[in-house]
Write a protein that holds these residues in place. Structure first.
Motif, PDB file in Angstrom:
ATOM      1  N   GLY A  62       0.815  -1.209   0.000  1.00 40.23           N
ATOM      2  CA  GLY A  62       0.000   0.000   0.000  1.00 40.23           C
ATOM      3  C   GLY A  62       0.849   1.259   0.000  1.00 40.23           C
ATOM      4  N   THR A  63       0.369   2.276  -0.686  1.00 42.25           N
ATOM      5  CA  THR A  63       1.062   3.563  -0.714  1.00 42.25           C
ATOM      6  C   THR A  63       0.916   4.247   0.642  1.00 42.25           C
ATOM      7  OG1 THR A  63       0.492   3.747  -3.055  1.00 42.25           O
ATOM      8  CG2 THR A  63       1.184   5.772  -1.946  1.00 42.25           C
ATOM      9  N   GLY A  65       0.039   6.485   3.523  1.00 44.85           N
ATOM     10  CA  GLY A  65      -0.963   7.544   3.585  1.00 44.85           C
ATOM     11  C   GLY A  65      -2.198   7.264   2.752  1.00 44.85           C
ATOM     12  N   HIS A  66      -2.047   6.365   1.767  1.00 48.81           N
ATOM     13  CA  HIS A  66      -3.177   5.954   0.903  1.00 48.81           C
ATOM     14  C   HIS A  66      -3.062   4.443   0.716  1.00 48.81           C
ATOM     15  CE1 HIS A  66      -3.900  10.193  -0.094  1.00 48.81           C
ATOM     16  NE2 HIS A  66      -2.583  10.287  -0.202  1.00 48.81           N
ATOM     17  N   GLU A  67      -3.195   3.708   1.827  1.00 57.10           N
ATOM     18  CA  GLU A  67      -2.896   2.268   1.826  1.00 57.10           C
ATOM     19  C   GLU A  67      -3.720   1.452   0.834  1.00 57.10           C
ATOM     20  OE1 GLU A  67      -2.419   4.105   4.536  1.00 57.10           O
ATOM     21  OE2 GLU A  67      -0.289   3.591   4.733  1.00 57.10           O
ATOM     22  N   GLU A  68      -4.923   1.961   0.497  1.00 55.94           N
ATOM     23  CA  GLU A  68      -5.772   1.226  -0.451  1.00 55.94           C
ATOM     24  C   GLU A  68      -5.202   1.266  -1.872  1.00 55.94           C
ATOM     25  OE1 GLU A  68      -8.417  -0.882  -0.036  1.00 55.94           O
ATOM     26  OE2 GLU A  68      -7.635  -0.660   1.996  1.00 55.94           O
ATOM     27  N   LEU A  69      -4.353   2.251  -2.132  1.00 55.23           N
ATOM     28  CA  LEU A  69      -3.732   2.389  -3.455  1.00 55.23           C
ATOM     29  C   LEU A  69      -2.472   1.527  -3.500  1.00 55.23           C
ATOM     30  CD1 LEU A  69      -3.652   3.903  -6.216  1.00 55.23           C
ATOM     31  CD2 LEU A  69      -2.293   5.656  -5.072  1.00 55.23           C
ATOM     32  N   ILE A  86       2.740   4.832 -10.343  1.00 63.97           N
ATOM     33  CA  ILE A  86       2.378   5.365  -9.022  1.00 63.97           C
ATOM     34  C   ILE A  86       3.630   5.786  -8.255  1.00 63.97           C
ATOM     35  CG2 ILE A  86       1.475   4.690  -6.735  1.00 63.97           C
ATOM     36  CD1 ILE A  86      -0.705   3.120  -8.227  1.00 63.97           C
ATOM     37  N   LEU A  90       4.061   9.785  -7.400  1.00 55.96           N
ATOM     38  CA  LEU A  90       4.009  10.186  -5.987  1.00 55.96           C
ATOM     39  C   LEU A  90       5.412  10.347  -5.379  1.00 55.96           C
ATOM     40  CD1 LEU A  90       1.020   7.984  -4.742  1.00 55.96           C
ATOM     41  CD2 LEU A  90       0.993  10.389  -5.410  1.00 55.96           C
TER      42      LEU A  90
END
Length: 223
Positions: A62-63, A65-69, A86, A90
């Motif tokens: 997961g990214t 701060g944006h774990e769903e991404l 990605i 980012l």
């Protein structure tokens, strides 16, 4: 009306399609579920195709701060993929990727131990390997499983899922011998939106289904 009531029903429908395509007559067939959500889908598939059921453990990276991404994924057997688009857009550093990967590697090993115990990984040489999940969004975890499976030289590598967007299916098709997918909605958003009932699958459910699969009659191998 959503196309699937729950994962079990999606698995029954997927099994029907695979029988239509002749996979019930495929010699040396191994069914691998991507846990956790892929296991309730793969169980009826393995039962209908009279094939052994196993798991291929995968973890999304997961990214921060944006774990769903998903910026990538890892899989048992050393499969690893990164979404360079990605990562670059980012500006995610190599150190950040490594930190997330270490964390997910620990969880992958925990699940591997829990689901497989000391059971040796099957030899895939000359086998037809069917990778099953409850659906694909970006396909990151499935790509990691594919990368890991390819290292073991199966005869054929097939992905079977109830639902996925067309662009992800096109990507996956370029990596394997065949993709079997029941629904390919253009306006996709998320896997769970295509199920009426989509709770998180528990470790207990995974273990119960794997145990039930072990009790199934051994396939009569025609090959």
């Amino acid at each position: 009306m959503k196309p699937f009531k729950d994962r079990n029903q999606a698995g029954e429908l997927l099994a029907e399609r695979l029988v239509e395509l002749g996979y019930d007559r495929e010699p040396h067939l191994l069914v691998f579920a991507l846990p956790r959500g892929g296991v309730p889908v793969a169980y009826p598939v393995a039962r209908r195709l009279r094939a052994p059921l196993d798991v291929w453990v995968v973890r999304k990276l997961g990214t921060p701060g944006h774990e769903e991404l998903a910026m990538g994924a890892i899989a048992s057997g050393g499969g690893r993929v990164l979404n360079q688009e990605i990562v670059e857009s980012l500006q995610i550093s190599a150190e950040t990727i490594l930190a997330v990967e270490r964390q997910q590697q620990a969880e992958l090993q925990r699940r591997e131990q829990l689901y497989r115990g000391h059971k040796p990984f099957p030899d895939l040489t000359g086998k037809t390997v069917l990778l099953v999940d409850d659906g694909l969004a970006t396909g990151a975890t499935m790509k990691a499983a594919i990368a890991a499976a390819q290292r073991q030289h199966p005869k054929r590598l097939v992905v079977a899922v109830p639902v996925a967007p067309p662009d992800t299916i096109a990507e996956i098709q370029s990596l394997v011998d065949e993709v079997v997918c029941l629904e390919t909605p253009a306006f996709f958003q998320a896997v769970g939106l295509w199920y009426e009932h989509f709770p998180q699958t528990s470790d207990e459910e995974v273990l119960a289904l794997l145990q039930a699969a072990q009790a199934m009659p051994a396939p009569s191998d025609a090959g």
